[in-house]
Design a protein around this motif. Sequence first.
Motif, PDB file in Angstrom:
ATOM      1  N   GLY A  23       0.865  -1.190  -0.012  1.00 42.05           N
ATOM      2  CA  GLY A  23       0.005   0.099   0.006  1.00 42.05           C
ATOM      3  C   GLY A  23       0.923   1.179  -0.134  1.00 42.05           C
ATOM      4  O   GLY A  23       1.449   1.363   0.825  1.00 42.05           O
ATOM      5  N   GLN A 125      -5.659   2.367   0.312  1.00 46.06           N
ATOM      6  CA  GLN A 125      -5.062   1.170  -0.169  1.00 46.06           C
ATOM      7  C   GLN A 125      -6.060   0.329  -0.988  1.00 46.06           C
ATOM      8  O   GLN A 125      -5.264  -0.241  -1.821  1.00 46.06           O
ATOM      9  N   GLN A 128      -4.550   1.724  -4.508  1.00 49.52           N
ATOM     10  CA  GLN A 128      -3.410   1.106  -4.827  1.00 49.52           C
ATOM     11  C   GLN A 128      -3.340  -0.295  -5.540  1.00 49.52           C
ATOM     12  O   GLN A 128      -3.054  -0.781  -6.560  1.00 49.52           O
ATOM     13  N   GLN A 129      -4.185  -1.190  -4.840  1.00 49.18           N
ATOM     14  CA  GLN A 129      -4.672  -2.400  -5.290  1.00 49.18           C
ATOM     15  C   GLN A 129      -5.374  -2.569  -6.606  1.00 49.18           C
ATOM     16  O   GLN A 129      -5.161  -3.308  -7.604  1.00 49.18           O
TER      17      GLN A 129
END
Length: 330
Positions: A23, A125, A128-129
């Motif tokens: 992350g 997070q 980002q994923q």
Amino acid sequence: MMRIMGRSRSVLAALAACLLLAGCGSGPSQVGAAVIFSDREIAVDQVQDLLDKAVLEQPAAQQLSQQHKLDLLGRELVRQMVVHDVLARAAQREGLAIDPRLLDQFLADDPLADPVSTAGADPSQLAQQIANRVRDHREVITDSLLLQALGQKYLDRMSVTFDYTSVSSDLGGAQPLDRRERAIAKAEQMAASPTAAAEVIRADAAAGVRTSVGEAVPAAQAPDLATLVLFGVPPGTVVAFQPSQEQAVWIVAIVRERNLNAPSSGEQAVQPSPAQLAAIGQRLLQPYVEEAGVRINPRYGVWDPVAMNLAPSSAETTGVVVPVKGAAQP
């Protein structure tokens, strides 16, 4: 060329965890450009195409859209594109390359093929994923491996020496200042002349503020610290940053020496994780961002060199980097 070889499943598993949990003619014009480099640009349309793909394919992106937080994903996509570009420049200069067979082996059991889980995840997070999944997976994996290789290459060779003072409380009165504002103001004061930092630190020490002079930190002995902005700026630079979100203290430091060829001490308390190595590698890209002349379209925010990330605005960066006025440049 240094090549990353091998077929170890443990290496692949470690990389998978890093990717899933992390992350890693005329000049270009800002019109229609999401990012401008000194020699090329990334079009707004490229970012928008990935945003559209994310909303179409990823339930997590649909959730962000419903929460009016797609700006987080836009900034993350731009961040990854900037890192990808400057990482390619760094890899060429450093002689780093990834064995295509390792990439093929990893892609055979692609950990980025499954949609992002939205259960209890922080929106940043999630962004980002999601970005990892909508970009080309071979490119994402290559970037992650190269960042780790760059971090590993310099882990035993990198050290910094710095002097610092600290800001641990807000300032009340008729014109109140929070810690961030005070730290940034102090950084600008310390960068005003070649002698200003020493003067500020001496005065703070006399007033009982936490200070230190001549702090020398080898990266191998403190991998977490090696991911911080201190390791990414040249000597004669003042930085202000908050080392930990869990602690309210801000550090204002002047880097006295940055050595990328320090002799290895042979002491390493623990082998850094793939995520730590990638973070160290990313920090080593900081000079390349400057060299590439990166400019961000304001619709995505501003580049924050302290976080190696984008911030929504200059008032929301995680600190500052200020060259000392009149200091000899290395």
